[in-house]
Design an enzyme around this catalytic site. Sequence first.
Site, PDB file in Angstrom:
ATOM      1  N   GLN A  53       0.826  -1.207   0.000  1.00  0.00           N
ATOM      2  CA  GLN A  53       0.000   0.000   0.000  1.00  0.00           C
ATOM      3  C   GLN A  53       0.862   1.260   0.000  1.00  0.00           C
ATOM      4  O   GLN A  53       0.561   2.221  -0.691  1.00  0.00           O
ATOM      5  CB  GLN A  53      -0.930   0.015   1.218  1.00  0.00           C
ATOM      6  N   GLU A  54       1.924   1.246   0.784  1.00  0.00           N
ATOM      7  CA  GLU A  54       2.763   2.437   0.931  1.00  0.00           C
ATOM      8  C   GLU A  54       3.482   2.821  -0.358  1.00  0.00           C
ATOM      9  O   GLU A  54       3.473   3.979  -0.749  1.00  0.00           O
ATOM     10  CB  GLU A  54       3.802   2.229   2.048  1.00  0.00           C
TER      11      GLU A  54
END
Length: 175
Positions: A53-54
């Site tokens: 996600q990051e």
Amino acid sequence: RYVTPIASTRVIMGTNSTLRGFTTGNALHDKYIVEASQKYRIDPLLIYAQMHQESSFKINARSHKGASGLMQLMPATARRFGVTKIYDPKQNIDAGVRYMRWLLDYFEQDVVLALAGYNAGEGAVLRYGRQVPPFRETREYVRRIGARYNSISNPTTITAQTASAAEQKESRPLT
């Protein structure tokens, strides 16, 4: 109250010591995730889902707010956890996982609050009464990581949830 997508807000730490076949696409980064996760007693699949996600596993990722590297560390957080080269994968991953351990301890092992703190800062979680802040970005962040983590750590949970939801829907004619 915010409803979490994570099957359990309390993840048993240290029970998984591999990525179970999942990969960032870089064997060295996979190794760093597993090593840091073991060192700080966090399920490496949670870190894998978070890193996905990051940064989408991009080593030189940089957000418009200045977060950098695989774990998207803010400069102040990087300094706080001893990072001298923010784009160095080993330092970035170790500091990101260590920060998650700190957040998990601070929020009494509540994964949802730890993730919210990672995204919005622990101060924001405190300002909103130890709940996920009402920021769309933070709620979506927690939801996406939770869904990804649930699906990769326990695929049968997702199957059971999907089947249960399908049974609850009204039957409609096909024509």
